[in-house]
Design a protein around this motif. Structure first.
Motif, mmCIF file in Angstrom:
data_model
loop_
_atom_site.group_PDB
_atom_site.id
_atom_site.type_symbol
_atom_site.label_atom_id
_atom_site.label_comp_id
_atom_site.label_asym_id
_atom_site.label_seq_id
_atom_site.Cartn_x
_atom_site.Cartn_y
_atom_site.Cartn_z
ATOM 1 N N CYS A 136 0.846 -1.190 0.000
ATOM 2 C CA CYS A 136 0.000 0.000 0.000
ATOM 3 C C CYS A 136 0.884 1.243 0.000
ATOM 4 C CB CYS A 136 -0.900 -0.018 1.232
ATOM 5 S SG CYS A 136 -1.930 1.454 1.410
ATOM 6 N N PRO A 137 0.658 2.160 -0.928
ATOM 7 C CA PRO A 137 1.489 3.365 -0.988
ATOM 8 C C PRO A 137 1.312 4.285 0.220
ATOM 9 C CG PRO A 137 -0.325 3.510 -2.560
ATOM 10 C CD PRO A 137 -0.360 2.126 -1.973
ATOM 11 N N GLN A 138 0.243 4.089 0.987
ATOM 12 C CA GLN A 138 0.017 4.938 2.155
ATOM 13 C C GLN A 138 0.601 4.337 3.427
ATOM 14 O OE1 GLN A 138 -3.723 7.056 2.527
ATOM 15 N NE2 GLN A 138 -3.922 6.308 4.620
ATOM 16 N N CYS A 139 0.334 3.056 3.687
ATOM 17 C CA CYS A 139 0.721 2.482 4.984
ATOM 18 C C CYS A 139 1.765 1.377 4.905
ATOM 19 C CB CYS A 139 -0.515 1.964 5.712
ATOM 20 S SG CYS A 139 -1.197 0.434 5.038
ATOM 21 N N GLY A 140 1.947 0.753 3.752
ATOM 22 C CA GLY A 140 2.923 -0.329 3.624
ATOM 23 C C GLY A 140 2.336 -1.715 3.817
ATOM 24 N N ASN A 141 1.020 -1.822 4.002
ATOM 25 C CA ASN A 141 0.359 -3.117 4.127
ATOM 26 C C ASN A 141 0.335 -3.805 2.759
ATOM 27 O OD1 ASN A 141 -1.170 -5.252 5.083
ATOM 28 N ND2 ASN A 141 -3.072 -4.096 5.246
ATOM 29 N N LEU A 142 -0.016 -5.085 2.747
ATOM 30 C CA LEU A 142 -0.179 -5.785 1.480
ATOM 31 C C LEU A 142 -1.320 -5.171 0.689
ATOM 32 C CD1 LEU A 142 0.167 -9.573 2.364
ATOM 33 C CD2 LEU A 142 1.829 -8.087 1.261
ATOM 34 N N SER A 143 -1.128 -5.111 -0.607
ATOM 35 C CA SER A 143 -2.109 -4.528 -1.506
ATOM 36 C C SER A 143 -1.999 -5.243 -2.840
ATOM 37 C CB SER A 143 -1.794 -3.038 -1.662
ATOM 38 O OG SER A 143 -2.692 -2.424 -2.538
ATOM 39 N N GLU A 144 -2.866 -4.893 -3.759
ATOM 40 C CA GLU A 144 -2.776 -5.436 -5.111
ATOM 41 C C GLU A 144 -2.673 -4.313 -6.115
ATOM 42 O OE1 GLU A 144 -4.696 -9.817 -5.483
ATOM 43 O OE2 GLU A 144 -6.026 -8.152 -5.932
ATOM 44 N N ASP A 145 -1.831 -4.522 -7.090
ATOM 45 C CA ASP A 145 -1.705 -3.605 -8.225
ATOM 46 C C ASP A 145 -1.421 -2.159 -7.819
ATOM 47 O OD1 ASP A 145 -2.250 -5.775 -9.950
ATOM 48 O OD2 ASP A 145 -4.402 -5.476 -9.703
ATOM 49 N N ASP A 146 -0.592 -1.972 -6.792
ATOM 50 C CA ASP A 146 -0.169 -0.643 -6.322
ATOM 51 C C ASP A 146 -1.318 0.240 -5.846
ATOM 52 O OD1 ASP A 146 2.570 -1.157 -6.843
ATOM 53 O OD2 ASP A 146 2.231 -0.745 -8.965
ATOM 54 N N ALA A 147 -2.453 -0.339 -5.498
ATOM 55 C CA ALA A 147 -3.601 0.421 -4.991
ATOM 56 C C ALA A 147 -3.533 0.504 -3.468
ATOM 57 C CB ALA A 147 -4.900 -0.262 -5.408
ATOM 58 N N LEU A 148 -4.393 1.338 -2.882
ATOM 59 C CA LEU A 148 -4.503 1.378 -1.433
ATOM 60 C C LEU A 148 -4.980 0.022 -0.928
ATOM 61 C CD1 LEU A 148 -6.255 4.823 -0.752
ATOM 62 C CD2 LEU A 148 -3.850 4.251 -0.402
ATOM 63 N N CYS A 149 -4.517 -0.355 0.262
ATOM 64 C CA CYS A 149 -4.991 -1.601 0.856
ATOM 65 C C CYS A 149 -6.443 -1.433 1.285
ATOM 66 C CB CYS A 149 -4.115 -1.995 2.048
ATOM 67 S SG CYS A 149 -4.277 -0.918 3.486
ATOM 68 N N GLY A 150 -7.093 -2.510 1.622
ATOM 69 C CA GLY A 150 -8.492 -2.465 2.027
ATOM 70 C C GLY A 150 -8.738 -1.625 3.267
ATOM 71 N N ILE A 151 -7.762 -1.546 4.148
ATOM 72 C CA ILE A 151 -7.924 -0.755 5.372
ATOM 73 C C ILE A 151 -7.833 0.730 5.054
ATOM 74 C CG2 ILE A 151 -6.899 -0.221 7.627
ATOM 75 C CD1 ILE A 151 -6.096 -3.251 7.718
ATOM 76 N N CYS A 152 -6.816 1.148 4.315
ATOM 77 C CA CYS A 152 -6.667 2.571 3.971
ATOM 78 C C CYS A 152 -7.798 3.057 3.069
ATOM 79 C CB CYS A 152 -5.317 2.816 3.292
ATOM 80 S SG CYS A 152 -3.911 2.705 4.425
ATOM 81 N N ALA A 153 -8.342 2.172 2.251
ATOM 82 C CA ALA A 153 -9.418 2.552 1.333
ATOM 83 C C ALA A 153 -10.785 2.556 2.004
ATOM 84 C CB ALA A 153 -9.436 1.596 0.135
ATOM 85 N N ASN A 154 -10.868 2.053 3.226
ATOM 86 C CA ASN A 154 -12.139 1.962 3.930
ATOM 87 C C ASN A 154 -12.498 3.318 4.544
ATOM 88 O OD1 ASN A 154 -14.255 1.451 5.686
ATOM 89 N ND2 ASN A 154 -13.434 -0.517 6.367
ATOM 90 N N PRO A 155 -13.558 3.959 4.080
ATOM 91 C CA PRO A 155 -13.898 5.308 4.553
ATOM 92 C C PRO A 155 -14.386 5.367 5.998
ATOM 93 C CG PRO A 155 -15.600 4.505 3.081
ATOM 94 C CD PRO A 155 -14.495 3.486 3.069
ATOM 95 N N VAL A 156 -14.728 4.248 6.605
ATOM 96 C CA VAL A 156 -15.216 4.270 7.981
ATOM 97 C C VAL A 156 -14.097 4.105 9.021
ATOM 98 C CG1 VAL A 156 -17.520 3.475 7.323
ATOM 99 C CG2 VAL A 156 -15.805 1.824 8.058
ATOM 100 N N ARG A 157 -12.856 3.916 8.574
ATOM 101 C CA ARG A 157 -11.740 3.793 9.520
ATOM 102 C C ARG A 157 -11.450 5.156 10.135
ATOM 103 N NH1 ARG A 157 -10.104 -1.813 9.925
ATOM 104 N NH2 ARG A 157 -8.507 -0.981 11.285
ATOM 105 N N GLY A 178 -8.674 2.146 13.706
ATOM 106 C CA GLY A 178 -7.869 3.186 13.083
ATOM 107 C C GLY A 178 -7.112 2.665 11.875
ATOM 108 N N LEU A 179 -6.108 3.429 11.465
ATOM 109 C CA LEU A 179 -5.257 3.059 10.344
ATOM 110 C C LEU A 179 -3.959 2.467 10.866
ATOM 111 C CD1 LEU A 179 -5.793 6.184 8.058
ATOM 112 C CD2 LEU A 179 -6.914 3.956 7.909
ATOM 113 N N TYR A 180 -3.124 1.992 9.964
ATOM 114 C CA TYR A 180 -1.847 1.370 10.320
ATOM 115 C C TYR A 180 -0.711 2.047 9.563
ATOM 116 C CZ TYR A 180 -4.605 -2.466 12.243
ATOM 117 O OH TYR A 180 -5.480 -3.214 12.975
ATOM 118 N N HIS A 181 0.495 1.752 10.033
ATOM 119 C CA HIS A 181 1.692 2.128 9.303
ATOM 120 C C HIS A 181 2.726 1.030 9.526
ATOM 121 C CE1 HIS A 181 4.206 4.918 7.080
ATOM 122 N NE2 HIS A 181 5.189 4.394 7.785
ATOM 123 N N VAL A 182 3.232 0.451 8.448
ATOM 124 C CA VAL A 182 4.209 -0.635 8.511
ATOM 125 C C VAL A 182 5.609 -0.046 8.354
ATOM 126 C CG1 VAL A 182 4.974 -2.803 7.479
ATOM 127 C CG2 VAL A 182 2.529 -2.237 7.520
#
Length: 166
Positions: free
Chosen positions: A59-80, A105-109
């Motif tokens: 994930c370009p924002q937090c460093g979590n696993l993602s697919e195709d250089d997109a935000l991970c499911g956690i960072c993309a979730n608007p209710v976090r 909340g959100l994460y940072h790896v």
């Protein structure tokens, strides 16, 4: 054939043994089981491994696993809760925390922890991106979920110093 099995089976055992938590006997059992699979199932496994290698990114924002250089499911979730960031050493720790279903909340790896003896300094970790996120003004709380060992504690002290006065 230098080993107990044909060379291709020995190679498969060796690769499986390199996985975390898999010893020689487990790798041997898995390999011998796999060679009994039909061709379609083996091709499906190979395609899944290949697709993961091609598509998995971070994930370009937090460093979590993602697919195709997109935000991970956690960072993309608007209710976090975007005002809280939980800092972890490795993305695998996120899954353990998420299983509790308590943290919202959100994460940072970071990608590791400070270890000067191993040549891991602040420049080798994902600290600059964390500081940028914290300094954006949207973050009110940073939770340091780091190892209780010497390196984890040193990383926590270093990060705390970076946040002081912010």
């Amino acid at each position: 054939m230098s080993g107990k099995y044909p060379e291709s089976v020995e190679q498969l055992i060796s690769l499986l043994k390199s996985l975390p938590g898999v010893g020689k006997r487990s790798a041997e059992r898995m390999a011998l089981s796999m060679i009994k699979w039909d061709t379609e199932k083996l091709e499906h496994l190979a395609a899944a491994v290949s697709a993961a290698a091609e598509r998995i990114s971070f994930c370009p924002q937090c460093g979590n696993l993602s697919e195709d250089d997109a935000l991970c499911g956690i960072c993309a979730n608007p209710v976090r809760d975007e005002s809280t960031i939980c800092v972890v050493e490795d993305f695998s720790q996120i899954f353990s925390i998420e299983e509790s279903a308590f943290y919202k909340g959100l994460y940072h790896v970071l990608g590791g922890k400070l270890s000067p003896l191993s040549g891991v300094g602040p420049d080798k970790l994902n600290i600059a991106a964390l500081l940028k996120r914290v300094n954006s003004g949207d973050v009110k709380e940073v939770i340091l979920a780091l190892s209780p060992d010497v390196e984890g504690q040193a990383t926590a002290v270093y990060l705390s110093g970076q946040f002081s006065g912010k």
